[in-house]
Scaffold this active site. Sequence first.
Site, PDB file in Angstrom:
ATOM      1  N   HIS A 107      -7.235  -5.724  -1.447  1.00  0.00           N
ATOM      2  CA  HIS A 107      -6.042  -5.004  -0.953  1.00  0.00           C
ATOM      3  C   HIS A 107      -5.318  -5.906   0.046  1.00  0.00           C
ATOM      4  O   HIS A 107      -5.369  -5.696   1.267  1.00  0.00           O
ATOM      5  CB  HIS A 107      -6.496  -3.696  -0.324  1.00  0.00           C
ATOM      6  CG  HIS A 107      -5.413  -2.678  -0.181  1.00  0.00           C
ATOM      7  ND1 HIS A 107      -4.698  -2.189  -1.240  1.00  0.00           N
ATOM      8  CD2 HIS A 107      -4.916  -2.047   0.929  1.00  0.00           C
ATOM      9  CE1 HIS A 107      -3.812  -1.295  -0.820  1.00  0.00           C
ATOM     10  NE2 HIS A 107      -3.926  -1.194   0.501  1.00  0.00           N
ATOM     11  N   ASP A 125      -8.627  -5.407  -6.227  1.00  0.00           N
ATOM     12  CA  ASP A 125      -8.319  -4.350  -5.258  1.00  0.00           C
ATOM     13  C   ASP A 125      -9.156  -3.121  -5.588  1.00  0.00           C
ATOM     14  O   ASP A 125      -8.953  -2.471  -6.613  1.00  0.00           O
ATOM     15  CB  ASP A 125      -6.835  -4.016  -5.312  1.00  0.00           C
ATOM     16  CG  ASP A 125      -6.366  -3.194  -4.113  1.00  0.00           C
ATOM     17  OD1 ASP A 125      -7.204  -2.519  -3.489  1.00  0.00           O
ATOM     18  OD2 ASP A 125      -5.155  -3.225  -3.816  1.00  0.00           O
ATOM     19  N   SER A 159       0.825  -1.188   0.000  1.00  0.00           N
ATOM     20  CA  SER A 159       0.000   0.000   0.000  1.00  0.00           C
ATOM     21  C   SER A 159       0.873   1.257   0.000  1.00  0.00           C
ATOM     22  O   SER A 159       1.716   1.425  -0.872  1.00  0.00           O
ATOM     23  CB  SER A 159      -0.988  -0.047   1.170  1.00  0.00           C
ATOM     24  OG  SER A 159      -2.030   0.857   0.989  1.00  0.00           O
TER      25      SER A 159
END
Length: 609
Positions: A309, A278, A172
């Site tokens: 994610h 995602d 991320s």
Amino acid sequence: MAGAVLVAPSIARAAPRYSYADAIRESVQVETPLDNDADGRPDRVVVDLVRPREAAERGIRVPVVMVASPYYQCCGRGLENERKEYADDGTVTQFPLYYDNWFVPRGYAFAAVDAAGTSRSTGCADVGGREEILAVKAAIDWLNGRARGFHADGTGASAGWSTGRVGMIGKSWDGSIANGVAATGVRGLATIVPISAISSWYDYSRYAGVVRSRRHHVYLHNYTSGRPAGVCTAVTSELSAGSDDATGDYNAYWAERDFRPDARTVRASVFIAHGLNDTNVTTTQVGAWWSALAKHRVPRKIWLYQQAHTDPFDVRRAEWVRTLDRWFEYWLKGVDNGIMREPQATVERAPGRWVDEPSWPAPSLQVPVRLGNGTLGLRPAAGTVSFTDDPSLGESALVAQPNTPVAGRLMFLSAPVPTSLRVSGTASVTLRVRVDRPTTNFSVRLVDYGTADRVNYGNAAGGVVRQTTESCWGQSTATDDACYFDTVEDVVSTDHAVITRGWLEASHHASLSSPTPLDPDRWYTMTVTFQPHDFVLATGHVLGLVVSQSDRSFTSPTPSGATVEVDLAGSRLTLPVAGPVRIGEPDRAPAVTTSRAPDPPAADVVPHA
């Protein structure tokens, strides 16, 4: 379970040689070239280190595995939300995740860098901007003798123990920093492993002019900041003004946070991992970055999986650690272990079914599919259809009951496909439209209508379920456990699934930086690009195209009340069709069957965990 190592022998090919318990732990403040907190002194980032003592005593230099993150204190890392923990002297006694436990015994140092303005670093977080990137670059410069470092008592700190070769990894925001630092071309950064990472903050916060979330960069700054109140007011004002929620335009602020044009300067190899579903950091981030890297012949590898994610450590743990171990061994230690002669791409085609392929996207043919009166086919149709913006429609309502007319959407359906159809890459839909307002938002979806087992990527963990058992990945100490709860894929049987999505703010159809209001008496041709994907439409399934306007599920909706007329003859769906279809052998790990169908998460999401 401290001290236990339960890793299968087939995974531990590079046997540990050093003691993690006896490793040297130190904390260094690295001077950066900026002073964005305006205190008259260069900002400093904290680099917390753990490295093998035996190597230092023998004069053996070691490479560095690095994670730079804004999350070490505010939020934690991984499914178990681990944070840094400190001894009285300020050195770290617990590092989040398993990288330190696994790699230090194998002859690497591990560096955990507090991003500028977060945790113990000074400066102010500028969310993907120059401060964030150049501060971490300074840490790599320090490891190569090009920047100054200091211990907490003010004495100088050097990194003569380091080979200078660094591999950055992170999920991320952490992976986004790795992308940005690689784009500087810094010498010494040998490889990056960005997981679910951002390559353009504009495309994270905006969808082709559509505002995804308002004041998001100010929120992210405040969410992660470790600075006293008032120190960073000037920076947050710049974030608010630069992100320009009022327009959704691409401007100098966003250009600073767009790493893709600098792919030409990347010296590091790149190993990307990303969930195909995602909805936080969407696949546009990986697709555009991957293409830019390919254009400049950057050595690269990619894993794509069915989760959202999610870290591949929580999807296919043993194979991921084995592959990562060999990747760092090759790029940081120079061991020719054959990894660069293996297939470039690993794709999870269906739950637990993985395929290795020579490249990604797969070679494909761009197939134009015509829009008819509620149909998708190969023959052009005449006439027009119209629909009016209905901001009350969420995604579930938009894609349900495909054979029932729903005001506020257009539905186009193919016939059941006679044989499996693979689409690999980026699809798009071109619409010839007339709009009775100066602008409106377009939202498009491709939907697979047909019953199948699918990953429930909308669950709280992005498509996996945590088990009660643990496995250990490296050496543990009393304060730093290498053991993590096992996970399995969360699989549900559903009768349809959204494959991929796309958006466009209509006045931005010709330029993201200079919008043009629409003339209600004029026809326009505009193309909406879907998020890149790789999917197989199974035999007998139906492909659906859903066109709507305001999207309250994934954006900050700006209802226009517009009525849009679509010229069918001038409109088409373009699919990158690849073949032949290989589904792959299932992994041995069992799936979890639940009764819940996948649900999209809320629109306002944080790139975290």
